[in-house]
Design a protein around this motif. Sequence first.
Motif, short mmCIF file in Angstrom:
data_model
loop_
_atom_site.label_atom_id
_atom_site.label_comp_id
_atom_site.label_asym_id
_atom_site.label_seq_id
_atom_site.Cartn_x
_atom_site.Cartn_y
_atom_site.Cartn_z
N CYS A 87 59.83 8.16 -9.87
CA CYS A 87 59.21 8.17 -8.54
C CYS A 87 58.79 6.74 -8.18
N GLY A 88 59.01 6.37 -6.93
CA GLY A 88 58.69 5.03 -6.49
C GLY A 88 57.35 4.96 -5.79
N THR A 89 57.22 3.99 -4.90
CA THR A 89 55.98 3.78 -4.16
C THR A 89 55.59 5.04 -3.39
N GLY A 90 54.35 5.43 -3.53
CA GLY A 90 53.88 6.62 -2.83
C GLY A 90 54.33 7.92 -3.44
N SER A 107 63.94 8.29 -4.31
CA SER A 107 64.82 7.43 -3.52
C SER A 107 66.27 7.83 -3.76
N PRO A 151 63.79 5.34 0.18
CA PRO A 151 62.74 6.34 -0.09
C PRO A 151 62.84 7.48 0.92
N ARG A 190 53.00 12.57 -6.30
CA ARG A 190 54.37 12.45 -6.80
C ARG A 190 55.16 13.72 -6.49
#
Length: 205
Positions: free
Chosen positions: A110-113, A117, A122, A136
């Motif tokens: 999981c990326g930012t926030g 993606s 995203p 998440r």
Amino acid sequence: MSATESEPKPKRAGWKFLRDLVVIVVVALLASFLVKTYLVRSFYIPSASMQNTLLVGDRVLVNELVPGAVPLQRGDVVVFQDPGGWLGTGQGDDLIKRVIGLPGDTVSCCGTGGHLSVNGHPVDEPYVVPEIGSDRVSGTDFDITVPEGRIWVMGDNRYNSADSRVHGTVPVDDVVGRAFITTWPVSRWTVLSRYADEWDQVPDP
């Protein structure tokens, strides 16, 4: 012309009407059979893996022209046959999940926030049921490039779905079709969205 000579006409008209009615009924039954056999099928939702999009006990109609005549798209809700090992004994042969990655896509989380993606983009997924206290969309991290001829699928109820994160990718050939409407119960009638505004922003791999 006498009244006697004109009497057979109503009989002939009645027979023609009856014949046309039989033809209409036969054609309607044949069309219904062909639609149910080759175009549209109804499926029952047995688990909570797609909650809140689909609830246990819902029934959906599935367009069987996907993916044969109509290509799969990211965000589609699809029914597919168990590729092997997804379901236990007595749980049927079909599953329903959302298409997240198409052949060639790179899917990661999981990326930012807390977003996942696809091909570096995203994706905002408003349908996902998150875990309480977490932002998440998945409890596990992953980074995979989807092989040719296969798709990456996930349930909307991410913390209660054994999907591609557990079992891996699904062969496109195992896809039965795309679910496009909830038909039962009546109070749940709705057209199923693939959230095109979000998914169409994902770039090709």
